[in-house]
Design a protein around this motif. Structure first.
Motif, PDB file in Angstrom:
ATOM      1  N   ASN A   1      32.325  60.643  66.997  1.00 43.21           N
ATOM      2  CA  ASN A   1      32.659  61.509  65.863  1.00 43.21           C
ATOM      3  C   ASN A   1      34.167  61.706  65.688  1.00 43.21           C
ATOM      4  O   ASN A   1      34.665  61.631  64.554  1.00 43.21           O
TER       5      ASN A   1
ATOM      6  N   ASP B   1      26.807  63.072  60.828  1.00 40.08           N
ATOM      7  CA  ASP B   1      25.748  64.075  60.710  1.00 40.08           C
ATOM      8  C   ASP B   1      24.702  63.947  61.812  1.00 40.08           C
ATOM      9  O   ASP B   1      24.197  64.963  62.304  1.00 40.08           O
TER      10      ASP B   1
ATOM     11  N   ALA C   1      26.353  55.386  55.697  1.00 38.65           N
ATOM     12  CA  ALA C   1      26.180  56.474  54.727  1.00 38.65           C
ATOM     13  C   ALA C   1      24.902  56.216  53.938  1.00 38.65           C
ATOM     14  O   ALA C   1      24.773  55.188  53.271  1.00 38.65           O
TER      15      ALA C   1
ATOM     16  N   LYS D   1      21.916  64.362  48.919  1.00 36.96           N
ATOM     17  CA  LYS D   1      23.119  64.443  49.742  1.00 36.96           C
ATOM     18  C   LYS D   1      23.331  63.147  50.514  1.00 36.96           C
ATOM     19  O   LYS D   1      22.377  62.476  50.904  1.00 36.96           O
ATOM     20  N   THR D   2      24.593  62.783  50.720  1.00 33.73           N
ATOM     21  CA  THR D   2      24.926  61.611  51.533  1.00 33.73           C
ATOM     22  C   THR D   2      25.114  62.042  52.978  1.00 33.73           C
ATOM     23  O   THR D   2      25.887  62.961  53.262  1.00 33.73           O
ATOM     24  N   TYR D   3      24.398  61.385  53.870  1.00 32.96           N
ATOM     25  CA  TYR D   3      24.481  61.685  55.297  1.00 32.96           C
ATOM     26  C   TYR D   3      25.109  60.504  56.038  1.00 32.96           C
ATOM     27  O   TYR D   3      24.856  59.341  55.700  1.00 32.96           O
ATOM     28  N   TYR D   4      25.911  60.830  57.028  1.00 31.30           N
ATOM     29  CA  TYR D   4      26.583  59.796  57.817  1.00 31.30           C
ATOM     30  C   TYR D   4      25.880  59.676  59.166  1.00 31.30           C
ATOM     31  O   TYR D   4      25.918  60.590  59.992  1.00 31.30           O
TER      32      TYR D   4
ATOM     33  N   LYS E   1      36.048  60.680  62.271  1.00 33.36           N
ATOM     34  CA  LYS E   1      36.789  61.681  61.503  1.00 33.36           C
ATOM     35  C   LYS E   1      38.244  61.281  61.306  1.00 33.36           C
ATOM     36  O   LYS E   1      38.830  61.498  60.234  1.00 33.36           O
TER      37      LYS E   1
ATOM     38  N   THR F   1      38.142  58.629  58.487  1.00 42.22           N
ATOM     39  CA  THR F   1      37.605  58.962  57.166  1.00 42.22           C
ATOM     40  C   THR F   1      37.819  60.407  56.736  1.00 42.22           C
ATOM     41  O   THR F   1      37.677  60.719  55.545  1.00 42.22           O
ATOM     42  N   GLY F   2      38.106  61.282  57.701  1.00 50.75           N
ATOM     43  CA  GLY F   2      38.192  62.699  57.381  1.00 50.75           C
ATOM     44  C   GLY F   2      36.832  63.351  57.281  1.00 50.75           C
ATOM     45  O   GLY F   2      36.724  64.534  56.931  1.00 50.75           O
ATOM     46  N   LYS F   3      35.766  62.617  57.599  1.00 57.19           N
ATOM     47  CA  LYS F   3      34.404  63.133  57.528  1.00 57.19           C
ATOM     48  C   LYS F   3      33.815  63.234  58.930  1.00 57.19           C
ATOM     49  O   LYS F   3      34.367  62.697  59.890  1.00 57.19           O
ATOM     50  N   ASN F   4      32.672  63.904  59.024  1.00 58.49           N
ATOM     51  CA  ASN F   4      31.971  64.056  60.295  1.00 58.49           C
ATOM     52  C   ASN F   4      30.657  63.282  60.284  1.00 58.49           C
ATOM     53  O   ASN F   4      30.008  63.143  59.235  1.00 58.49           O
TER      54      ASN F   4
END
Length: 252
Positions: free
Chosen positions: A95, A107, A144, A193-196, A99, A102-105
């Motif tokens: 994770n 899921d 994603a 919703k988009t989940y990673y 992050k 991409t700046g994302k986490n």
């Protein structure tokens, strides 16, 4: 003129007569050569590889952590302690990488039960333990996908009758394996919703019949092997004591 013609004719006849006959393969034979201890080693080769072998053995035997018990993948119908450890380790180690890119986490995580190739024995955990646990070169990828595809993922888990390792996903089923409740990180799954989802490249490409990853909303290759994530996690936690929990249960 007639003499010249005769010369050409003679040349052609000689050319055809001098050609080698065509050879045809008529038989193939083979035999089995047993590789046993009776075959003498090559002293020069042994001397050449000895320092490399010594270095590798030393690295493999280096202690990374300690296990308070022995854990196997057969101890649990819906989730196992060893599977929970692996999925949680992949989440914890990958994770921050995801992050930073991409700046994302991430899921949730899903791995495959068949990918657990050994046990974790009680006592010292070494680098060799990680190689035995995950001998394959599978790398972590993050996919994603929409909530509707997560529903397909959950349906797969409910029908598989196999404790595939998961992390941050929580499921409960009835005695007929019908889904009662599902959540990701404590929240209800939203269809749009988009989940990673972190998994490995083998599963992303349909391994173990996990065909729910495609089509996807995006693929992120972390260039990070699952085995390396386990090694990094062993080093951080020092002592492991994973347990079976309520991440996937059957309610009676």
């Amino acid at each position: 003129m007639r003499f010249t013609y005769l010369i050409y004719l003679l040349y052609i006849l000689l050319l055809f007569n001098c050609k080698s006959p065509k050879e045809h393969l008529t038989k193939i034979e083979g035999k089995q050569i047993q590789i046993t201890d009776s075959i003498a080693g090559d002293a020069d080769i042994e001397a050449f590889i000895k320092p490399y072998r010594t270095h590798i053995q030393k690295d493999l035997d280096s202690v990374l952590a300690y296990s308070v018990d022995t854990y196997t993948k057969t101890e649990g119908a819906f989730n196992t302690a060893i599977g929970n450890f692996m999925a949680d380790a992949v989440f914890d180690e990958s994770n921050p990488i995801f992050k930073s890119k991409t700046g994302k986490n991430i899921d949730m995580v899903i791995l495959n039960h068949g990918g657990i190739r050994s046990i974790i024995s009680k006592g010292n955990i070494t680098t060799r333990t990680a190689f035995e646990l995950m001998p394959f070169e599978n790398s972590i990828v993050v996919v994603a996908i929409k909530g509707t595809q997560v529903d397909s993922l959950i349906s797969y888990l409910c029908k598989s009758d196999t404790p595939h390792p998961i992390s941050k996903l929580k499921l409960s089923v009835d005695k007929n394996f019908n889904l009662i409740e599902a959540s990701i990180q404590g929240k209800k799954i939203e269809p749009d919703k988009t989940y990673y989802v972190a998994t490995n490249d083998y599963l992303y490409n349909g391994g173990d019949n996990m065909t729910f990853f495609k089509p996807d909303e995006g693929l992120y290759i972390l260039d990070y092997k699952i085995r390396n994530a386990l090694i990094d996690n062993f080093k951080k936690v020092d002592t492991i004591r994973p347990v079976r929990d309520d991440r996937f249960i059957m309610k009676k």
